[in-house]
Design a protein around this motif. Structure first.
Motif, mmCIF file in Angstrom:
data_model
loop_
_atom_site.group_PDB
_atom_site.id
_atom_site.type_symbol
_atom_site.label_atom_id
_atom_site.label_comp_id
_atom_site.label_asym_id
_atom_site.label_seq_id
_atom_site.Cartn_x
_atom_site.Cartn_y
_atom_site.Cartn_z
ATOM 1 N N ARG A 533 -19.219 32.993 39.883
ATOM 2 C CA ARG A 533 -18.710 33.728 38.834
ATOM 3 C C ARG A 533 -17.920 32.841 37.930
ATOM 4 N N LEU A 534 -17.291 31.862 38.561
ATOM 5 C CA LEU A 534 -16.494 30.847 37.878
ATOM 6 C C LEU A 534 -17.430 29.752 37.192
ATOM 7 N N GLY A 535 -18.507 29.632 37.695
ATOM 8 C CA GLY A 535 -19.479 28.713 37.015
ATOM 9 C C GLY A 535 -19.944 29.380 35.727
ATOM 10 N N GLU A 536 -20.226 30.510 35.835
ATOM 11 C CA GLU A 536 -20.464 31.447 34.638
ATOM 12 C C GLU A 536 -19.466 31.413 33.518
ATOM 13 N N TRP A 537 -18.518 31.359 33.683
ATOM 14 C CA TRP A 537 -17.377 31.501 32.878
ATOM 15 C C TRP A 537 -17.048 30.058 32.156
ATOM 16 N N LEU A 538 -17.263 28.966 32.992
ATOM 17 C CA LEU A 538 -17.200 27.549 32.557
ATOM 18 C C LEU A 538 -18.485 27.513 31.600
ATOM 19 N N GLU A 539 -19.624 27.896 31.729
ATOM 20 C CA GLU A 539 -20.803 27.998 30.912
ATOM 21 C C GLU A 539 -20.366 28.836 29.770
ATOM 22 N N TYR A 540 -19.782 29.835 29.967
ATOM 23 C CA TYR A 540 -19.355 30.525 28.712
ATOM 24 C C TYR A 540 -18.283 29.567 27.832
ATOM 25 N N LEU A 541 -17.350 28.832 28.398
ATOM 26 C CA LEU A 541 -16.688 28.043 27.495
ATOM 27 C C LEU A 541 -17.577 27.000 26.705
ATOM 28 N N LYS A 542 -18.484 26.531 27.515
ATOM 29 C CA LYS A 542 -19.384 25.507 26.761
ATOM 30 C C LYS A 542 -20.073 25.989 25.660
ATOM 31 N N GLN A 543 -20.782 27.258 25.814
ATOM 32 C CA GLN A 543 -21.317 27.934 24.850
ATOM 33 C C GLN A 543 -20.269 28.468 23.467
ATOM 34 N N ASN A 544 -19.039 28.285 23.947
ATOM 35 C CA ASN A 544 -18.176 28.665 22.520
ATOM 36 C C ASN A 544 -17.283 27.286 22.299
ATOM 37 N N GLY A 545 -17.685 26.262 22.650
ATOM 38 C CA GLY A 545 -17.138 24.824 22.126
ATOM 39 C C GLY A 545 -15.739 24.701 22.673
ATOM 40 N N VAL A 546 -15.257 25.237 23.810
ATOM 41 C CA VAL A 546 -13.946 24.935 24.024
ATOM 42 C C VAL A 546 -14.097 24.206 25.591
ATOM 43 N N TYR A 547 -14.932 23.863 25.942
ATOM 44 C CA TYR A 547 -14.984 23.245 27.215
ATOM 45 C C TYR A 547 -14.411 21.656 27.156
ATOM 46 N N GLU A 548 -14.831 20.870 26.129
ATOM 47 C CA GLU A 548 -14.461 19.563 26.208
ATOM 48 C C GLU A 548 -12.758 19.444 25.793
#
Length: 687
Positions: A533-548
């Motif tokens: 579930r945490l991995g899915e959240w990290l993917e969500y951050l990537k999709q919204n441009g806030v992972y970097e």
């Protein structure tokens, strides 16, 4: 009673072969060893019944003759002792258990008030220990009545001694009434012999007081004991009711209505600093999880796993403060400030990072959720955040469980926790009042002779899992400040729970346990569910441009498995159980990418504040002490305590952790070698 003896003789005369056949059948059926032993013991009693009847006849006519001939005295003795046993089993032991942590027993399934479980046990025990024995007593004449009176005198005396003088050290008892820290409740031979010797002395004492015609003083003492037990119960009930009121207050202050909506507001343009605290997450499980799922491995891109990481204790109460507050809040350093209450120092640790970011940082706002033991409350008391308006606070545990069930109706609404307590609370009382030699038979590896083998605290897991499952829905990117700090705690890993692989989701029926080397380990499974579930959240951050633009640390206060493969096992490690001090420690810095890296530098989870603040707030200071926040104390190694004190009331001091002087080890370099765990004596911990 001679006709009865003759009838029994006729039944068993020449029928030894039948008894042997019964025993053979029991031995070949699918009973466990304890059950087989118990049934064989019952068969032996039946075979010996003629001798037993003769012995009881002799006792009534020679030893208990004064009681046999005094109807009033034997009736009073029976009623006093049976009522006392009932009070002990149905009130004292359940109330002592629940009063030790009333909030933990609140809000269980459809029973928010823990008083329900006390009342339920009371009615069960009232029938078993008082009403039915009384019916039997008054149905028979003086001989049976005499034996029942003496028998209940012995049972009550033995129960009191077993419950209070032979409590034994079984470690943490979960609300499912499982001892989670010991592989067995079997006592040593020396302790069992001591217990049996004491019980034999009680038998002789009971015979002596009746033989010497001391029934009246015994009844007076029994009445006094009954009154004392009732008073003790009422005191504990008061604590339970007060704890329930505290539960209602803390729950009301949780700040969440149960509706799934964004509560964490990350920044799209500034810096996001995120501390994810996964209670009891195991470092050694991470690599097998990522190898098992290439998708999950990709989701955790940019992270570094620090494998050589140690925690400062194997329980949250002592182990969590260093995660939040760094090296000033390790157990040894907390004890140095003996002029301040432990609860204040614990709250300081929780508040330190959000205060530093919002007070010493550049345009930061902050949020904190589910901070463990906040204000030393089982459900975090987030009122500690009220003086700081720039810090939002929430309790997500159980807040979304009802909604989760609505969204996952195929899973079913589990009531295993309440069903287990309704049945096993009485059995737990029997366990506590029984001789040591019988306790492992009654406990039966936590099943308490139940045919239901499902004993995981499912709703406790799902109450935390739901927050992880909805984490994407709880997060948006509308921060009112340029930068944002988030401290998010989740306790799902603290409950072992089998999930359906490969995505590790809850299911009414588990058909796939995965293909990891830990596939049969429920602790691995429950953590895998959290990590997916945490991995899915990290993917969500990537999709919204806030992972970097996010710095993320995933850390735990301690871990779950006492014995792990990397440790070079020896006698010292057998005492320490070092695997419980091996927390997850994964870090991703700004703009990091690529496959998961591993690092074997010596780390502790108290490095969390330093690594999160680095490069953002230079020369950060603890707002409570004025001391700089850094990791310099690690240069001499980490002073770890192996103490098993895990609740606030376990400490004999309100200001320091009252750890045994020889329960300290200084750990450095390679944590997997016992030579790097050097025992130290801390005299001040005896204060």
């Amino acid at each position: 009673m001679k006709p009865q003896v003759d009838r029994i003789k006729k039944v068993f005369k020449g029928d030894e072969r039948s008894a042997v056949a019964i025993i053979f059948t029991l031995l070949t059926k699918r009973f466990n060893l304890e059950q087989k032993g118990f049934f064989i013991f019952l068969c032996a009693l039946i075979l010996c019944s003629p001798v037993i009847v003769k012995a009881l006849n002799f006792a009534v006519d020679k030893l208990f003759i004064s009681l046999r001939d005094n109807k009033k005295q034997r009736t009073v003795l029976f009623l006093v002792t049976s009522a006392s046993i009932t009070a002990l089993i149905c009130l004292v032991i359940p109330t002592l258990l629940i009063a030790s942590s009333p909030i933990e027993f609140s809000g269980i399934d459809n029973y928010p008030n823990p008083m329900f479980f006390i009342r339920n046990t009371f009615w069960q025990s009232l029938g078993l220990c008082l009403l039915w024995p009384s019916l039997i007593f008054f149905l028979f004449k003086e001989r049976i009545q005499t034996l029942l009176s003496v028998g209940f005198l012995f049972l009550f005396s033995a129960a009191i001694v077993n419950a209070f003088l032979f409590q034994e050290k079984y470690g943490y008892l979960s609300r499912m009434l499982l001892f989670t820290e010991v592989p067995s409740v079997q006592s040593s031979a020396a302790r069992i012999l001591t217990n049996l010797s004491v019980l034999a002395a009680i038998v002789l004492a009971c015979i002596a007081v009746i033989k010497l015609r001391l029934e009246k003083p015994v009844c007076i003492i029994g009445t006094f004991s009954l009154v004392s037990l009732m008073l003790l119960s009422f005191i504990q009930i008061g604590k339970v009711k007060a704890g329930y009121k505290e539960y209602l207050r803390v729950s009301a202050e949780g700040g969440i209505s149960g509706k799934v909506k964004p509560i964490f507001h990350l920044s799209k343009t500034g810096k996001n600093v995120i501390l994810i605290f996964l209670d009891r997450a195991q470092n050694n499980f991470v690599e097998p999880m990522l190898e098992e799922s290439p998708k999950l491995k990709e989701q955790f891109s940019g992270f570094t796993l620090y494998k050589n990481t140690v925690s400062f204790n194997s329980h949250t109460l002592i182990g969590a403060p260093p995660v939040h507050g760094g090296y000033e809040y390790t157990p040894a350093e907390i004890n140095k400030r003996a002029d301040k209450p432990l609860v204040e120092k614990h709250n300081e640790a929780i508040l330190m990072l959000p205060r530093i970011f919002t007070e010493q940082g550049d345009n930061f706002s902050a949020a904190s959720s589910d901070a463990s033991w906040a204000n030393y409350s089982w459900i975090p008391d987030i009122s500690i955040f009220k003086p700081y308006p720039k810090i939002e606070s929430f309790v997500t545990e159980n807040a979304y469980l009802a909604q989760w069930y609505k969204d996952h109706q195929g899973v079913g609404n589990f009531t295993i926790t309440s069903d287990t307590l309704k049945r096993n609370m009485l059995w737990y009382s029997f366990f506590r009042t029984s001789p040591l030699i019988l306790r492992h038979v009654i406990y039966e590896s936590g099943r308490y002779w139940s045919t239901n083998t499902q004993n995981e605290d499912l709703n406790k897991y799902l109450g935390n899992y739901a927050a992880m499952d909805y984490l994407k829905d709880l997060t948006d990117f509308s921060s009112k400040t340029e930068n944002y700090f988030l401290s998010f705690t989740n306790n799902a890993c603290h409950t072992s729970f089998a999930l359906q692989a490969p995505d590790y989701v809850p299911s009414a029926k588990i058909t796939d346990r995965g293909n990891s080397e830990y596939a049969g380990d429920n602790s691995y499974s429950s953590m895998a569910g959290v990590m997916h579930r945490l991995g899915e959240w990290l993917e969500y951050l990537k999709q919204n441009g806030v992972y970097e633009n996010s710095r993320i640390l995933i850390v735990s206060d301690h871990s779950c498995s006492s014995k792990e493969k990397p440790y070079k096992w020896d006698e010292k490690f057998s005492r320490i159980s070092p695997g419980k001090y091996h927390p997850i420690f994964m870090f991703k810095d700004f703009n990091e990418s690529g496959e998961l890296k591993t690092n074997n530098d010596f780390m502790t989870n108290a490095d969390s504040p330093t690594i999160l603040l680095s490069g953002i707030i230079e020369n950060a200071v603890n707002p409570f002490t004025g001391n700089p926040v850094n990791s310099k104390l690690k240069e001499d190694g980490a002073l770890v305590t192996i103490s098993n004190l895990y609740m606030p009331h376990h400490f004999s001091s309100k200001n320091i952790f009252t750890v045994k002087p020889d329960d300290w080890y200084r750990v450095s370099h390679n944590i997997f070698e016992s030579k790097n765990w050097k025992q130290e004596t801390m005299e001040e911990s005896k204060k």
